[in-house]
Design an enzyme around this catalytic site. Structure first.
Site, PDB file in Angstrom:
ATOM      1  N   ASP A 160     -12.456 113.266  76.198  1.00  0.00           N
ATOM      2  CA  ASP A 160     -12.235 113.699  77.587  1.00  0.00           C
ATOM      3  C   ASP A 160     -11.091 112.925  78.226  1.00  0.00           C
ATOM      4  OD1 ASP A 160     -13.913 111.325  77.557  1.00  0.00           O
ATOM      5  OD2 ASP A 160     -14.269 111.655  79.696  1.00  0.00           O
ATOM      6  N   ASP A 178      -4.927 108.531  76.945  1.00  0.00           N
ATOM      7  CA  ASP A 178      -6.291 107.995  77.079  1.00  0.00           C
ATOM      8  C   ASP A 178      -7.244 109.180  77.028  1.00  0.00           C
ATOM      9  OD1 ASP A 178      -8.596 106.690  77.693  1.00  0.00           O
ATOM     10  OD2 ASP A 178      -8.021 106.157  79.731  1.00  0.00           O
ATOM     11  N   GLU A 203     -16.542 109.932  78.275  1.00  0.00           N
ATOM     12  CA  GLU A 203     -16.398 108.477  78.423  1.00  0.00           C
ATOM     13  C   GLU A 203     -15.919 108.130  79.822  1.00  0.00           C
ATOM     14  OE1 GLU A 203     -14.374 104.499  78.224  1.00  0.00           O
ATOM     15  OE2 GLU A 203     -13.588 106.431  78.855  1.00  0.00           O
ATOM     16  N   GLU A 204     -15.007 108.922  80.352  1.00  0.00           N
ATOM     17  CA  GLU A 204     -14.378 108.595  81.643  1.00  0.00           C
ATOM     18  C   GLU A 204     -15.365 108.680  82.810  1.00  0.00           C
ATOM     19  OE1 GLU A 204     -11.608 107.265  81.876  1.00  0.00           O
ATOM     20  OE2 GLU A 204     -10.312 107.924  80.256  1.00  0.00           O
TER      21      GLU A 204
END
Ligand SMILES: [Zn+2]
Length: 412
Positions: free
Chosen positions: A73, A134, A168-169
């Site tokens: 993500d 990222d 994850e974010e």
């Protein structure tokens, strides 16, 4: 270049897993590409995770199973729709004006790390979105290493597990991971910055909730009786120190408390804080100090009542990693074998690795090269990504080299 064009932004307000269905578009593509490399054990699930196995090719029996993990993500802070990556094959050191928004200028002045990439390739977005390095750089690096192992069967390694995680974010990267199925002893996230950096320490994190109950009386007849919880809450916030103990006044290894939300009505106010420190003792002392401050403020409003509640969020992975020193030591050695210097760093935040470390898989974080993350000026050097893939290969070989001896020492 291909992965970042797939919109996989996660959503902090959603209660589903994954938080956005579109993340699975990338999961499915990765599963297809892994199978295309000749990897037979590849699995995706309804939550958007991808699990894959590169079988051991070493005759040694007791090499621990190592996992390499990246998140699919991208951050909700900045648009990830219609990302148009630009590969600047030869970066000449001049300012780069991004074509879709002339106010977005990437320069050595603001991003000194660019200097190290003069004469090499870098990738940027086009000015309208983040890039998504990222953590799609981590995804690409793990895929590259997987391809290397499949094409170079003479390079000895133990069993390697590949894991790609959603969300994850938004702090849910490990929410639905099946650790049993994953079956790895140690892991590494590929989700770090400058070449050579290795992060083995994160904050320990709690939430603190201060609830204030006021005294409510008809406002027309309230003289000397009514206590407004919102005003008490405001006084608590006002009593916080102005020049210390906050994210905006701390750095390095200093911890802080940080109010993130205040909600309420005259009768009852709730202030939510995040509390951060590298040590548990530090975390504890932040709670004591915050509670004492709130108590002393609330005492000035007779009749008001205060409750203080603590919610554990995540813990510094170092406490776990220190029990398995070889995990970080081998990563340092692998980075050195690529010719880079190791830069040990502490993360003023958490990673999937901090959670993995506490649910059975000690897991430091390795660089991919990503810079200016979560912004339109995000960029990455292709040489750094190559070094990260090389690090994975060396690391897998080191675990194989130490295989049997290491395990008998550890009694695993
Ligand atoms: Zn990340």
């Amino acid at each position: 270049m291909r992965y970042v064009q797939i919109d996989t932004q996660s959503d902090p307000t959603a209660n589903t897993h994954p938080t956005t269905e579109k993340q699975k578009d990338l999961s499915k593509l990765l599963a297809r590409e892994l199978r295309g490399m000749g990897i037979t054990e590849v699995e995706t699930d309804d939550y958007g995770y991808v699990y894959a196995t590169i079988p051991a090719n070493s005759p040694k029996k007791n090499i621990p199973v190592i996992c390499f993990c990246s998140h699919i993500d991208t951050a909700p802070d900045c648009s990830g729709t219609h990302v148009k990556p630009i590969h600047h094959r030869y970066y000449d050191g001049k300012d780069i004006v991004l074509p879709d928004d002339a106010t977005q200028v990437l320069s050595i002045r603001d991003s000194p790390y660019l200097k190290q990439h003069i004469g090499h390739g870098i990738i940027t977005a086009s000015g309208a979105t983040l890039l998504g390095a990222d953590d799609k750089s981590g995804v690409a690096v793990v895929m590259e290493a997987a391809l290397f192992f499949m094409q170079n069967p003479a390079v000895p390694h133990g069993e390697i597990r590949i894991l790609f995680t959603p969300d994850e974010e938004v702090g849910k990267g490990t929410a639905k991971v099946d650790m049993q199925k994953l079956g790895a002893t140690f892991g590494y996230t590929l989700d770090g910055g400058s070449a050579g950096s290795l992060e083995d320490e994160t904050f320990s994190a709690d939430g603190a909730i201060i609830t204030i109950e006021g005294v409510i009386v008809h406002p027309g007849y309230a003289k000397g009786k009514l206590v407004n919880a919102l005003k008490v809450g405001g006084a608590v916030l006002d009593a916080l120190p102005k020049n210390e103990w906050s994210p905006e006044t701390t750095e390095g290894r200093e911890g802080f408390v940080h109010p993130v939300a205040m909600n309420g009505i005259a009768e009852k106010a709730i202030i939510q804080f995040i509390v951060r420190d590298f040590s548990l003792a530090g975390l504890q002392s932040h709670h004591e100090k915050l509670k004492a401050l709130a108590v002393s403020v609330v005492q000035q409003f007779p009749g008001a009542v205060m409750h203080y509640a603590v919610q554990e969020q995540y813990r510094n992975m170092k406490q776990v990693l220190d029990q398995h020193p070889q995990v970080v030591a081998y990563a340092e050695e692998a980075i050195q074998r690529t010719g880079l210097n190791v830069i040990k760093e502490s993360i003023r935040g958490g990673t999937d690795g901090s959670r993995f470390s506490y649910i059975g898989m000690p897991c430091p974080n390795i660089f991919t090269g990503m810079q200016n993350i979560h912004s339109k000026l995000e960029w990455i050097g292709t040489r750094d990504m190559a070094k990260a893939a090389e690090t994975i290969v060396h690391l897998s070989m080191i675990w194989e080299e130490r295989g049997d001896a290491q395990l008998s020492n550890q009694g695993i």
